[in-house]
Design an enzyme around this catalytic site. Structure first.
Site, PDB file in Angstrom:
ATOM      1  N   ASP A 182      -4.270   1.066   4.003  1.00 47.69           N
ATOM      2  CA  ASP A 182      -3.676   1.333   2.688  1.00 47.69           C
ATOM      3  C   ASP A 182      -2.976   0.069   2.222  1.00 47.69           C
ATOM      4  O   ASP A 182      -1.803   0.074   1.861  1.00 47.69           O
ATOM      5  CB  ASP A 182      -2.693   2.506   2.777  1.00 47.69           C
ATOM      6  CG  ASP A 182      -2.172   2.945   1.401  1.00 47.69           C
ATOM      7  OD1 ASP A 182      -2.836   2.646   0.390  1.00 47.69           O
ATOM      8  OD2 ASP A 182      -1.099   3.568   1.344  1.00 47.69           O
ATOM      9  N   LEU A 183      -3.724  -1.022   2.236  1.00 48.67           N
ATOM     10  CA  LEU A 183      -3.125  -2.328   1.992  1.00 48.67           C
ATOM     11  C   LEU A 183      -3.021  -2.616   0.502  1.00 48.67           C
ATOM     12  O   LEU A 183      -4.022  -2.707  -0.200  1.00 48.67           O
ATOM     13  CB  LEU A 183      -3.947  -3.426   2.669  1.00 48.67           C
ATOM     14  CG  LEU A 183      -3.255  -4.785   2.634  1.00 48.67           C
ATOM     15  CD1 LEU A 183      -2.098  -4.817   3.619  1.00 48.67           C
ATOM     16  CD2 LEU A 183      -4.238  -5.907   2.929  1.00 48.67           C
TER      17      LEU A 183
END
Length: 273
Positions: A182-183
């Site tokens: 979930d960058l």
């Protein structure tokens, strides 16, 4: 006083002096907690503190900077406080270097498989991670297909068409890299022109391009970021759109129709709207 702050102090065997909310908190409460013994720590609840702690530890084992896990139970995760005093715009290249470290992580036993030891969730949106031996199948089932019953019918039809074509668009068996999952800029701590911490992971093993793609959903990383792990492979633009589509679908479900244009954009860029 906050119940979460009191619980964090109890987990650390200290008294609570004060607390304040930290930025974010759309899908979990996150607090900076000041303890009577002089320490400042970060406390966070849901959706699964125990799983998040395991993810932070996995990231840390690669040598990447992450806040140390100080305490955890089913109700709260307590980690060290790392100040964030800079802007990611000053150190995209360093983030690329950090990600290259993360992506060197491999599943136990060296097997070519994709997934994680357990499922996860982003708020009310489930993130299934059952181990799968084929990457397009993993992405179709666990990152696109899970949304079919929760999105408008025209979007669902486009997703179904895209899912059928994934074997032609994604590599069948890329090296299974450890992913942050979930960058985006809000999940990267920066100070003194360096990345000081990756936070709020949604880890699993998959194609390294996923993290590179999602970093560009809300930002415009420079070439130095993308090149830190080596040259991008041919055809990456379509793959980036497919990987970014998952982020857009999650936001559509969590936050509503404001994100419908983003979903349409990535379907267009994938060739399937």
């Amino acid at each position: 006083m906050s119940r979460l702050a009191r619980h964090a102090a109890t987990l650390l065997g200290s008294g609570l002096w004060n607390w304040r909310p930290l930025q974010g908190g759309d899908i979990a409460q996150t607090l900076l907690v000041y303890l009577n013994d002089g320490r400042s720590v970060v406390a966070k609840n849901g959706p699964d503190p125990l799983a998040e702690a395991a993810m932070l530890r996995a990231l840390g084992e690669t040598g990447a900077p992450v806040p140390a896990v100080l305490a955890v139970d089913a109700d709260a995760l307590v980690v060290e406080y790392r100040p964030t005093e800079g802007m990611l715009a000053t150190c995209w290249g360093d983030l690329g270097r950090v990600l290259a470290q993360v992506h060197a992580g491999r599943p136990a036993g060296g097997m070519t498989r994709y997934g994680w030891a357990g499922d996860y969730a982003l708020g009310a949106v489930s993130v299934p991670n059952a181990w799968t031996g084929n990457w397009p199948e993993f992405w179709a089932r666990h990152r696109l297909g899970v949304h079919l019953a929760h999105v408008p019918i025209d979007v669902a039809h486009s997703l179904e068409k895209l899912m059928r074509r994934l074997p032609d668009l994604l590599p069948a068996k890329p090296a299974p890299a450890l992913l942050h999952g979930d960058l985006w800029s809000g999940n990267v701590l920066v100070a003194n022109r360096r990345v000081t911490g990756l936070i709020d992971p949604c880890c699993y093993y998959g194609h390294a391009e996923v993290d590179l793609a999602t970093a560009g959903v809300f930002s415009q990383p420079p070439a130095a970021f993308y090149m830190a792990g080596g040259p991008l492979e041919a055809g990456h633009a379509v793959r980036f759109a497919i990987y970014r589509l998952w982020i857009a679908l999650v936001h559509l479900r969590l936050f509503g129709v404001t994100y419908r244009p983003m979903v349409a954009q990535y379907l267009d860029e994938s060739g399937f709207r």
